[in-house]
Design a protein around this motif. Sequence first.
Motif, PDB file in Angstrom:
ATOM      1  N   ARG A  38     -21.373  12.456 -30.250  1.00 40.94           N
ATOM      2  CA  ARG A  38     -22.078  13.391 -30.894  1.00 40.94           C
ATOM      3  C   ARG A  38     -22.976  14.465 -29.919  1.00 40.94           C
ATOM      4  N   GLU A  39     -23.811  13.680 -28.921  1.00 38.24           N
ATOM      5  CA  GLU A  39     -24.746  14.511 -28.131  1.00 38.24           C
ATOM      6  C   GLU A  39     -23.923  15.198 -27.279  1.00 38.24           C
ATOM      7  N   GLN A  42     -22.240  18.110 -28.979  1.00 34.64           N
ATOM      8  CA  GLN A  42     -23.158  19.236 -29.493  1.00 34.64           C
ATOM      9  C   GLN A  42     -23.418  20.088 -27.947  1.00 34.64           C
ATOM     10  N   ARG A  43     -23.752  19.618 -26.944  1.00 38.44           N
ATOM     11  CA  ARG A  43     -23.787  19.930 -25.739  1.00 38.44           C
ATOM     12  C   ARG A  43     -22.731  21.039 -25.400  1.00 38.44           C
ATOM     13  N   GLY A  45     -20.476  22.264 -27.207  1.00 40.07           N
ATOM     14  CA  GLY A  45     -20.260  23.399 -28.409  1.00 40.07           C
ATOM     15  C   GLY A  45     -19.073  22.986 -29.237  1.00 40.07           C
ATOM     16  N   THR A  47     -16.727  19.884 -31.448  1.00 35.42           N
ATOM     17  CA  THR A  47     -16.726  18.874 -32.562  1.00 35.42           C
ATOM     18  C   THR A  47     -16.659  17.469 -31.909  1.00 35.42           C
ATOM     19  N   HIS A  48     -17.199  16.375 -32.583  1.00 31.86           N
ATOM     20  CA  HIS A  48     -17.000  15.025 -32.124  1.00 31.86           C
ATOM     21  C   HIS A  48     -15.572  14.672 -32.049  1.00 31.86           C
TER      22      HIS A  48
END
Length: 190
Positions: A38-39, A42-43, A45, A47-48
């Motif tokens: 997830r991190e 997010q970094r 840009g 989705t998981h």
Amino acid sequence: MIAERRQHRRNPELNRAAILAAARAAFAEMGYARASIREIAQRAGVTHGLVMRHFGSKEQLFLAAMPGSGDLEDLMPGEPDAVPERIARAYVDRMEAAEGNDPFIALIRSAATDEQAATRLYAAMRERSFHAYRPLLDGPDAEIRVDLLGAHLIGVTFSRYVVRTGPLADLVPEDLVGYLAGTLRQILYG
């Protein structure tokens, strides 16, 4: 923002590159155990789910983010006698440019927090390395020499780029290349 996301989704190569860049940074900063999909998503840009679609698992993502056999195989063409210098130069250039944010460092750090993951990751890296070096090495001890090469680079990485103390940490990069080329030559060719 929605139009930007749609455009981003239509470029798998760009997504993959962004995920790998985010993974390298996250693994180097946080270590393997603490960096989450997830991190990283997010970094990057994305989705998981997109990360998982591209790589399948955290371990596979880590292996893809690591400099691997493709990088090594790029160093193999040319005069076999110059391979130790090419490996030493590529290693030092990569590690110096990474400024402590290299997945190889994350692998070393992860050994302290997640021994099982570090063992699996090391085994996969070892297999990639053996595949890349195999055409250069003959004899029944080829596997041992590949392991020695890996152990040597892990030791140098730990001394110079993790604890950053002692004579190895104080060497200028060009001198480190020279020393490494000599030891790698001995390991590879005896």
